[in-house]
Motif scaffolding. Structure first.
Motif, PDB file in Angstrom:
ATOM      1  N   LEU A   1      -3.248   7.834   6.083  1.00 35.31           N
ATOM      2  CA  LEU A   1      -4.131   7.632   4.899  1.00 35.31           C
ATOM      3  C   LEU A   1      -3.201   6.467   3.902  1.00 35.31           C
ATOM      4  O   LEU A   1      -2.061   6.956   3.747  1.00 35.31           O
ATOM      5  CB  LEU A   1      -4.299   8.928   4.296  1.00 35.31           C
ATOM      6  CG  LEU A   1      -5.190   8.942   2.805  1.00 35.31           C
ATOM      7  CD1 LEU A   1      -6.542   8.364   3.408  1.00 35.31           C
ATOM      8  CD2 LEU A   1      -5.444  10.228   2.180  1.00 35.31           C
ATOM      9  N   PHE A   2      -3.733   5.556   3.566  1.00 31.29           N
ATOM     10  CA  PHE A   2      -3.289   4.438   3.041  1.00 31.29           C
ATOM     11  C   PHE A   2      -4.139   4.280   1.667  1.00 31.29           C
ATOM     12  O   PHE A   2      -5.253   4.588   1.689  1.00 31.29           O
ATOM     13  CB  PHE A   2      -3.136   3.333   3.721  1.00 31.29           C
ATOM     14  CG  PHE A   2      -2.259   3.123   4.950  1.00 31.29           C
ATOM     15  CD1 PHE A   2      -0.957   3.109   4.903  1.00 31.29           C
ATOM     16  CD2 PHE A   2      -2.992   3.694   6.118  1.00 31.29           C
ATOM     17  CE1 PHE A   2      -0.295   3.235   6.127  1.00 31.29           C
ATOM     18  CE2 PHE A   2      -2.199   3.987   7.142  1.00 31.29           C
ATOM     19  CZ  PHE A   2      -0.902   3.717   7.321  1.00 31.29           C
TER      20      PHE A   2
ATOM     21  N   GLU B   1       0.225  15.458   0.173  1.00 30.32           N
ATOM     22  CA  GLU B   1      -0.063  15.439  -1.411  1.00 30.32           C
ATOM     23  C   GLU B   1       1.118  15.098  -2.364  1.00 30.32           C
ATOM     24  O   GLU B   1       1.283  14.846  -3.005  1.00 30.32           O
ATOM     25  CB  GLU B   1      -0.827  16.582  -1.816  1.00 30.32           C
ATOM     26  CG  GLU B   1      -2.109  16.712  -1.410  1.00 30.32           C
ATOM     27  CD  GLU B   1      -2.969  17.781  -1.965  1.00 30.32           C
ATOM     28  OE1 GLU B   1      -2.607  18.164  -3.260  1.00 30.32           O
ATOM     29  OE2 GLU B   1      -3.995  18.297  -1.243  1.00 30.32           O
ATOM     30  N   GLU B   2       2.387  15.629  -1.704  1.00 27.73           N
ATOM     31  CA  GLU B   2       3.638  15.311  -2.445  1.00 27.73           C
ATOM     32  C   GLU B   2       4.453  14.331  -2.154  1.00 27.73           C
ATOM     33  O   GLU B   2       5.274  13.998  -2.675  1.00 27.73           O
ATOM     34  CB  GLU B   2       4.545  16.667  -2.098  1.00 27.73           C
ATOM     35  CG  GLU B   2       4.132  18.166  -2.541  1.00 27.73           C
ATOM     36  CD  GLU B   2       2.856  18.801  -1.424  1.00 27.73           C
ATOM     37  OE1 GLU B   2       3.257  18.575  -0.249  1.00 27.73           O
ATOM     38  OE2 GLU B   2       1.821  19.539  -1.963  1.00 27.73           O
ATOM     39  N   LEU B   3       4.331  13.690  -0.829  1.00 22.95           N
ATOM     40  CA  LEU B   3       4.868  12.531  -0.216  1.00 22.95           C
ATOM     41  C   LEU B   3       4.379  11.313   0.021  1.00 22.95           C
ATOM     42  O   LEU B   3       3.348  11.314   0.919  1.00 22.95           O
ATOM     43  CB  LEU B   3       5.938  13.131   0.991  1.00 22.95           C
ATOM     44  CG  LEU B   3       6.744  12.097   1.786  1.00 22.95           C
ATOM     45  CD1 LEU B   3       7.968  11.885   0.743  1.00 22.95           C
ATOM     46  CD2 LEU B   3       7.317  12.530   2.919  1.00 22.95           C
ATOM     47  N   SER B   4       4.644  10.209  -0.626  1.00 23.66           N
ATOM     48  CA  SER B   4       4.134   9.095  -0.173  1.00 23.66           C
ATOM     49  C   SER B   4       5.078   7.769  -0.382  1.00 23.66           C
ATOM     50  O   SER B   4       6.060   8.137  -1.175  1.00 23.66           O
ATOM     51  CB  SER B   4       3.003   8.483  -0.957  1.00 23.66           C
ATOM     52  OG  SER B   4       3.299   8.249  -2.321  1.00 23.66           O
ATOM     53  N   PHE B   5       4.817   6.821   0.146  1.00 23.38           N
ATOM     54  CA  PHE B   5       5.728   5.577  -0.064  1.00 23.38           C
ATOM     55  C   PHE B   5       5.025   4.346   0.252  1.00 23.38           C
ATOM     56  O   PHE B   5       4.275   4.252   1.000  1.00 23.38           O
ATOM     57  CB  PHE B   5       7.204   5.805   0.838  1.00 23.38           C
ATOM     58  CG  PHE B   5       7.065   6.080   2.404  1.00 23.38           C
ATOM     59  CD1 PHE B   5       6.798   4.809   3.289  1.00 23.38           C
ATOM     60  CD2 PHE B   5       6.825   7.302   2.896  1.00 23.38           C
ATOM     61  CE1 PHE B   5       6.678   5.151   4.394  1.00 23.38           C
ATOM     62  CE2 PHE B   5       6.492   7.546   4.156  1.00 23.38           C
ATOM     63  CZ  PHE B   5       6.558   6.292   4.988  1.00 23.38           C
ATOM     64  N   ARG B   6       5.708   3.264  -0.543  1.00 27.55           N
ATOM     65  CA  ARG B   6       4.877   1.797  -0.379  1.00 27.55           C
ATOM     66  C   ARG B   6       5.699   1.188   0.764  1.00 27.55           C
ATOM     67  O   ARG B   6       6.498   1.176   1.240  1.00 27.55           O
ATOM     68  CB  ARG B   6       5.303   1.244  -1.716  1.00 27.55           C
ATOM     69  CG  ARG B   6       4.976   1.975  -3.077  1.00 27.55           C
ATOM     70  CD  ARG B   6       3.843   1.694  -3.714  1.00 27.55           C
ATOM     71  NE  ARG B   6       3.512   0.219  -4.105  1.00 27.55           N
ATOM     72  CZ  ARG B   6       2.370   0.009  -4.214  1.00 27.55           C
ATOM     73  NH1 ARG B   6       1.374   0.620  -4.052  1.00 27.55           N
ATOM     74  NH2 ARG B   6       2.356  -1.412  -4.253  1.00 27.55           N
ATOM     75  N   ILE B   7       4.618   0.558   1.427  1.00 24.07           N
ATOM     76  CA  ILE B   7       4.760  -0.363   2.667  1.00 24.07           C
ATOM     77  C   ILE B   7       4.101  -1.636   2.774  1.00 24.07           C
ATOM     78  O   ILE B   7       2.987  -1.585   1.883  1.00 24.07           O
ATOM     79  CB  ILE B   7       4.569   0.497   3.827  1.00 24.07           C
ATOM     80  CG1 ILE B   7       2.934   0.525   4.126  1.00 24.07           C
ATOM     81  CG2 ILE B   7       5.236   1.861   4.295  1.00 24.07           C
ATOM     82  CD1 ILE B   7       2.337   1.013   5.256  1.00 24.07           C
ATOM     83  N   PRO B   8       4.562  -2.531   3.222  1.00 24.00           N
ATOM     84  CA  PRO B   8       3.840  -3.820   3.259  1.00 24.00           C
ATOM     85  C   PRO B   8       2.805  -3.782   4.288  1.00 24.00           C
ATOM     86  O   PRO B   8       3.332  -3.224   5.426  1.00 24.00           O
ATOM     87  CB  PRO B   8       5.067  -4.839   3.504  1.00 24.00           C
ATOM     88  CG  PRO B   8       6.005  -4.082   4.244  1.00 24.00           C
ATOM     89  CD  PRO B   8       6.081  -2.792   3.785  1.00 24.00           C
ATOM     90  N   VAL B   9       1.812  -4.262   4.038  1.00 23.18           N
ATOM     91  CA  VAL B   9       0.562  -4.486   4.966  1.00 23.18           C
ATOM     92  C   VAL B   9       0.064  -5.938   5.211  1.00 23.18           C
ATOM     93  O   VAL B   9      -0.349  -6.522   3.834  1.00 23.18           O
ATOM     94  CB  VAL B   9      -0.668  -3.421   4.786  1.00 23.18           C
ATOM     95  CG1 VAL B   9      -1.704  -3.783   5.534  1.00 23.18           C
ATOM     96  CG2 VAL B   9      -0.007  -1.952   4.612  1.00 23.18           C
TER      97      VAL B   9
ATOM     98  N   MET C   1       0.933  -1.221  -0.115  1.00 27.12           N
ATOM     99  CA  MET C   1      -0.046   0.114  -0.019  1.00 27.12           C
ATOM    100  C   MET C   1       1.082   1.222  -0.021  1.00 27.12           C
ATOM    101  O   MET C   1       1.915   1.319   0.350  1.00 27.12           O
ATOM    102  CB  MET C   1      -1.085   0.170   1.315  1.00 27.12           C
ATOM    103  CG  MET C   1      -2.083  -0.866   0.994  1.00 27.12           C
ATOM    104  SD  MET C   1      -3.187  -0.644   2.703  1.00 27.12           S
ATOM    105  CE  MET C   1      -3.973  -2.214   2.452  1.00 27.12           C
ATOM    106  N   SER C   2       0.274   2.376  -0.247  1.00 23.60           N
ATOM    107  CA  SER C   2       1.038   3.707  -0.449  1.00 23.60           C
ATOM    108  C   SER C   2       0.663   4.475   0.789  1.00 23.60           C
ATOM    109  O   SER C   2      -0.539   4.325   1.070  1.00 23.60           O
ATOM    110  CB  SER C   2       0.570   4.479  -1.687  1.00 23.60           C
ATOM    111  OG  SER C   2       1.174   3.987  -2.858  1.00 23.60           O
TER     112      SER C   2
END
Length: 144
Positions: free
Chosen positions: A96-97, A17-25, A11-12
């Motif tokens: 928020l994901f 609004e400018e920064l997100s990263f992918r993580i395992p859920v 998931m992200s």
């Protein structure tokens, strides 16, 4: 007998609004607690965080905005089943994901094969494990 369904979804994590990263859920569903799903978020540099909430909320949230309070699930575009937003809130803090809908639907389909929606109360061992499940959920919420 305790049976479970597990899956891992990327998931992200939407920081702004400018920064997100992918993580395992990690997604988990147990027949001993048939109304709930658990999502464990593995954030970089932090201990994993687990949230438990209603399986039906996740099912409904794939197709339409659902939830009040601490957990809300909303499709990104209501006319398509492409992605959903999962908003988790404690007080004024929120996370928020964003997830693709397909792996969530596949996971939910597997939970339905284990315990069909609407059949949760018919499990013979459900009453015996209700107090244990509620204690575990409250402990997870207190720890989170």
């Amino acid at each position: 007998m305790r049976e479970s369904v597990q899956a891992e979804v990327m998931m992200s994590f939407l920081v702004s609004e400018e920064l997100s990263f992918r993580i395992p859920v990690e997604l988990r569903y147990e027949s001993s607690d048939p109304y709930a799903v658990r999502l464990t978020f593995h954030l970089p540099g932090d201990a994993p965080v687990t949230w438990a909430f209603g399986r039906e909320l996740l099912i409904d949230g794939v197709g339409r905005p659902c939830g009040e309070g601490d957990v809300r699930v909303t499709p990104v575009e209501p006319d398509t089943l492409g992605e959903v937003l999962i908003r988790l809130q404690v007080g004024s803090d929120q996370a928020l994901f964003r997830s693709s809908t397909a792996p969530l639907v596949a996971f939910l389909d597997r939970t339905d094969k284990l315990v069909p929606l609407g059949q949760e109360g018919s499990l013979a061992d459900f009453d015996a494990h209700l107090d244990e499940a509620l204690d575990r959920i409250l402990a997870e919420q207190s720890a989170g």
